[in-house]
Scaffold this motif. Sequence first.
Motif, PDB file in Angstrom:
ATOM      1  N   ILE A   1       9.450 -40.220   5.754  1.00 22.78           N
ATOM      2  CA  ILE A   1       8.257 -41.032   5.472  1.00 22.78           C
ATOM      3  C   ILE A   1       7.227 -40.829   6.567  1.00 22.78           C
ATOM      4  N   ALA A   2       7.669 -40.882   7.813  1.00 27.41           N
ATOM      5  CA  ALA A   2       6.745 -40.720   8.940  1.00 27.41           C
ATOM      6  C   ALA A   2       6.071 -39.350   8.924  1.00 27.41           C
ATOM      7  N   GLU A   3       6.812 -38.338   8.482  1.00 24.88           N
ATOM      8  CA  GLU A   3       6.277 -36.973   8.437  1.00 24.88           C
ATOM      9  C   GLU A   3       5.545 -36.672   7.133  1.00 24.88           C
ATOM     10  N   GLY A   4       5.646 -37.577   6.166  1.00 26.61           N
ATOM     11  CA  GLY A   4       5.020 -37.341   4.869  1.00 26.61           C
ATOM     12  C   GLY A   4       5.677 -36.222   4.094  1.00 26.61           C
ATOM     13  N   ASP A   5       6.978 -36.034   4.294  1.00 22.81           N
ATOM     14  CA  ASP A   5       7.714 -34.920   3.707  1.00 22.81           C
ATOM     15  C   ASP A   5       8.502 -35.381   2.478  1.00 22.81           C
TER      16      ASP A   5
ATOM     17  N   ASN B   1      -0.267 -43.570   3.655  1.00 23.01           N
ATOM     18  CA  ASN B   1       0.290 -44.911   3.798  1.00 23.01           C
ATOM     19  C   ASN B   1       1.626 -45.084   3.078  1.00 23.01           C
ATOM     20  N   ALA B   2       2.430 -44.050   2.996  1.00 25.68           N
ATOM     21  CA  ALA B   2       3.703 -44.136   2.279  1.00 25.68           C
ATOM     22  C   ALA B   2       4.635 -45.169   2.888  1.00 25.68           C
ATOM     23  N   GLY B   3       4.513 -45.399   4.185  1.00 25.23           N
ATOM     24  CA  GLY B   3       5.384 -46.357   4.854  1.00 25.23           C
ATOM     25  C   GLY B   3       5.053 -47.809   4.588  1.00 25.23           C
ATOM     26  N   GLN B   4       3.959 -48.078   3.946  1.00 28.56           N
ATOM     27  CA  GLN B   4       3.537 -49.466   3.747  1.00 28.56           C
ATOM     28  C   GLN B   4       4.348 -50.198   2.689  1.00 28.56           C
ATOM     29  N   TRP B   5       5.206 -49.528   1.970  1.00 27.28           N
ATOM     30  CA  TRP B   5       5.901 -50.144   0.846  1.00 27.28           C
ATOM     31  C   TRP B   5       7.149 -50.924   1.238  1.00 27.28           C
TER      32      TRP B   5
ATOM     33  N   CYS C   1       7.163 -45.701  -2.582  1.00 24.12           N
ATOM     34  CA  CYS C   1       7.029 -44.818  -1.416  1.00 24.12           C
ATOM     35  C   CYS C   1       6.982 -43.354  -1.863  1.00 24.12           C
ATOM     36  N   TRP C   2       7.858 -42.983  -2.783  1.00 25.25           N
ATOM     37  CA  TRP C   2       7.896 -41.617  -3.310  1.00 25.25           C
ATOM     38  C   TRP C   2       6.572 -41.244  -3.950  1.00 25.25           C
ATOM     39  N   THR C   3       6.027 -42.152  -4.744  1.00 29.51           N
ATOM     40  CA  THR C   3       4.739 -41.899  -5.392  1.00 29.51           C
ATOM     41  C   THR C   3       3.664 -41.635  -4.347  1.00 29.51           C
ATOM     42  N   ALA C   4       3.652 -42.444  -3.291  1.00 31.67           N
ATOM     43  CA  ALA C   4       2.673 -42.252  -2.219  1.00 31.67           C
ATOM     44  C   ALA C   4       2.888 -40.912  -1.520  1.00 31.67           C
ATOM     45  N   LEU C   5       4.145 -40.541  -1.292  1.00 29.81           N
ATOM     46  CA  LEU C   5       4.432 -39.265  -0.631  1.00 29.81           C
ATOM     47  C   LEU C   5       3.966 -38.077  -1.462  1.00 29.81           C
ATOM     48  N   ILE C   6       4.292 -38.078  -2.754  1.00 32.23           N
ATOM     49  CA  ILE C   6       3.918 -36.907  -3.557  1.00 32.23           C
ATOM     50  C   ILE C   6       2.421 -36.870  -3.838  1.00 32.23           C
ATOM     51  N   ALA C   7       1.764 -38.020  -3.714  1.00 31.52           N
ATOM     52  CA  ALA C   7       0.309 -38.050  -3.883  1.00 31.52           C
ATOM     53  C   ALA C   7      -0.406 -37.667  -2.587  1.00 31.52           C
TER      54      ALA C   7
END
Length: 133
Positions: A97-101, A49-53, A39-45
Amino acid sequence: MLEPRANEFLPLTSGAAARAGAGAVLLRAQEADVAAGACWTALIAGCANAGQWGLAPRLRQLSEATSLYVGTRWWSTDGVSHRNRVAGAQSQIEDAIAEGDGQEFAKAFSDYDNAMASAVVCGGRRRAEKQAQ
């Protein structure tokens, strides 16, 4: 004694669970840590779709394992302040996660790890005292 693996997100929880011999808690912490890393990797990238994990269900499973380890009675009475801290931090993680923060995610995860480790230690101490009686 159980050995914690190298953790990025839940080092306090994993260490407390390993020292306490709480195998189910340690396993759930390791599973949550893997999901948090993805999830962290998706957020910093900057992925949408960070919540999909599947992090939220993993955190709930960790809370359930901790509840069983410390005893559902303690978790619902003397440990309610710990349970509330865990739930609040988990909510902050889900919001981040929802905010992508990513920054908020990191802070919330630090709070979550501290709250969960405290619950394992304090509830485990009560458990040990009860077994000694």
